[in-house]
Design a protein around this motif. Structure first.
Motif, mmCIF file in Angstrom:
data_model
loop_
_atom_site.group_PDB
_atom_site.id
_atom_site.type_symbol
_atom_site.label_atom_id
_atom_site.label_comp_id
_atom_site.label_asym_id
_atom_site.label_seq_id
_atom_site.Cartn_x
_atom_site.Cartn_y
_atom_site.Cartn_z
ATOM 1 N N ARG A 122 44.503 37.845 38.498
ATOM 2 C CA ARG A 122 43.971 37.552 39.832
ATOM 3 C C ARG A 122 44.992 36.766 40.666
ATOM 4 N NH1 ARG A 122 40.566 40.923 41.659
ATOM 5 N NH2 ARG A 122 38.741 41.274 40.369
ATOM 6 N N GLU A 165 47.727 39.042 41.908
ATOM 7 C CA GLU A 165 47.262 39.825 43.056
ATOM 8 C C GLU A 165 47.428 39.058 44.361
ATOM 9 O OE1 GLU A 165 43.648 42.751 41.534
ATOM 10 O OE2 GLU A 165 43.183 40.793 42.366
ATOM 11 N N THR A 202 37.057 32.470 38.104
ATOM 12 C CA THR A 202 37.604 33.809 38.322
ATOM 13 C C THR A 202 36.489 34.813 38.119
ATOM 14 O OG1 THR A 202 39.550 35.192 37.975
ATOM 15 C CG2 THR A 202 38.403 34.451 35.995
ATOM 16 N N MET A 259 37.766 42.161 36.640
ATOM 17 C CA MET A 259 38.660 43.147 37.232
ATOM 18 C C MET A 259 37.974 44.515 37.342
ATOM 19 S SD MET A 259 41.487 41.391 37.687
ATOM 20 C CE MET A 259 42.742 42.642 37.977
#
Length: 396
Positions: free
Chosen positions: A235, A238, A299, A302
């Protein structure tokens, strides 16, 4: 002033310092084990500290992160004439460019920094008490500067006594949700926002075993952290952000604190999760006392489930969970991320203090104070902040 008057004044001051409940002495301890008994005695409900200053939280940080950074414990303990601890400053010291600087343990992993206080002393502390404390630390000649960041002006119903010392606003404030006693859910999160989240959640609810829960077993904690440390780096990549969790000792610290049980229940860091039988969908981890929950890290999956805003759904569940336990405040940590404003409409002011203990420390304090004022000015100006963000991205 006559000699007799001066002597009389010093005698009166000595009597005041010798009374039970007033500072009679100050020790600086460089060993966690030697400070543990006094430290834990100041964690009881009749004392005052934030969850970030619990022994189990900061001992794990110092042993796993602080030592790797070359930081030495610099734990200041003030006691009365009967050697009962009145306050404890959980600091760590490091020398840089010839200046020995002591700052709060916990680094960037602690949203709030505060001394641990005996409440009776804290509520009656005067500027003279604080000046005497600083003089006693300075007299030991073991540090040049106290750099005390991110201190709340108040904690629960008590003013922070360190606000009696010279201070300035921190670079950032902290977005805050205040929960009034008996507040209905609609007053915490608007009905329109709740409806949006319910609409998204309906896409997740058919998943087998879909649930919100707080990790209570060691096996659950380990499983959720294993997932977090696999997914979080992806993450952050990204978002083109550095992986702060890869820094030396950070993962070990988080695992140790999440495993540390508290005498009052829960753990030094609690993990809240949204899951189904096939996957972890989202987690949020933070610290709690009987009054407030403060978020630390999070988090989300995905997988395709990410499109339904599971992080926001989990935040709603956490707020409802703690409102049901009569908590009075909730925060998502310091920073100006847009998602925080969906839940936290107010700002809690926090402050920094740069306190010189020597002539060399006075120069460093002036420089640190100026740098922090400049950073705050940039953060408070949208145009300047956008330029700073672009420059940071270019250099990254």
């Amino acid at each position: 002033m006559t000699m007799a008057a001066a002597i009389e004044g010093r005698t009166a001051e000595a009597r005041a310092w010798s009374k039970p409940g007033r500072i009679a002495g100050v020790d600086v301890v460089h060993d966690l084990a030697a400070a543990e008994a006094s430290w834990r005695s100041l964690e009881s409900p009749k004392r005052s500290c934030t969850p970030y200053q619990r022994f189990d939280f900061l001992a794990a940080w110092q042993r796993q992160v602080g030592e790797r950074k070359g930081l030495q414990p610099f734990i200041v303990i003030a006691h009365d004439s009967e050697f009962r601890p009145l306050m404890l400053l959980p600091l760590a010291r490091k020398a840089a460019r010839g200046v020995r600087c002591a700052s709060f343990m916990g680094g960037k992993h602690a949203t709030f920094n505060m001394a641990l206080w005996d409440r009776d002393f804290a509520t009656s502390a005067t500027p003279a008490d604080l000046e005497a404390l600083i003089s006693a630390i300075s007299a030991r000649s073991e540090a040049d500067l106290l750099a005390l960041h991110q201190q709340p002006l108040r904690w629960q119903d008590m003013q922070n006594p360190l606000a009696l010392l010279p201070h300035q606003p921190s670079v950032n404030d902290c977005p805050l949700l205040t929960i009034e006693p008996g507040a209905a859910p609609a007053t915490l999160i608007s009905n329109s926002f709740r409806r949006r989240l319910k609409g998204k959640e309906r896409k997740l609810q058919p998943l087998p075993g879909y649930r919100y829960h707080v990790a209570t077993t060691d096996a659950d904690v380990t499983r959720l952290l294993d997932w977090f440390f696999r997914v979080k780096p992806k993450r952050m990549a990204e978002q083109k952000l550095p992986n702060v969790f890869a820094e030396p000792g950070v993962e070990d610290f988080i695992r140790a604190a999440c495993m540390a049980p508290l005498a009052t229940g829960g753990r030094a860091i609690d993990i809240h999760a949204l899951e189904c039988d096939d996957e972890v969908i989202a987690i949020f981890a933070g610290v709690a006392d009987s009054h407030r929950f403060s978020m630390m890290f999070n988090t989300y999956t995905m997988s395709a489930s990410a499109r339904y805003s599971p992080g926001l759904i989990l935040m709603r569940d956490i707020i409802d969970h703690f409102a049901g336990k009569d908590y009075r405040a909730f925060d998502l940590g310091i920073g100006s991320d847009e998602y925080k404003r969906l839940f936290c409409k107010d700002d809690e002011p926090i402050f920094d203090s740069f306190i010189p203990l020597s002539p060399r420390g006075r120069l460093a304090a002036g420089a640190m104070s100026g740098i922090n004022r400049a950073k705050r000015a940039v953060k408070q100006n949208a145009a300047l902040f956008e330029i700073a963000q672009r420059l940071r991205s270019m250099f990254r």
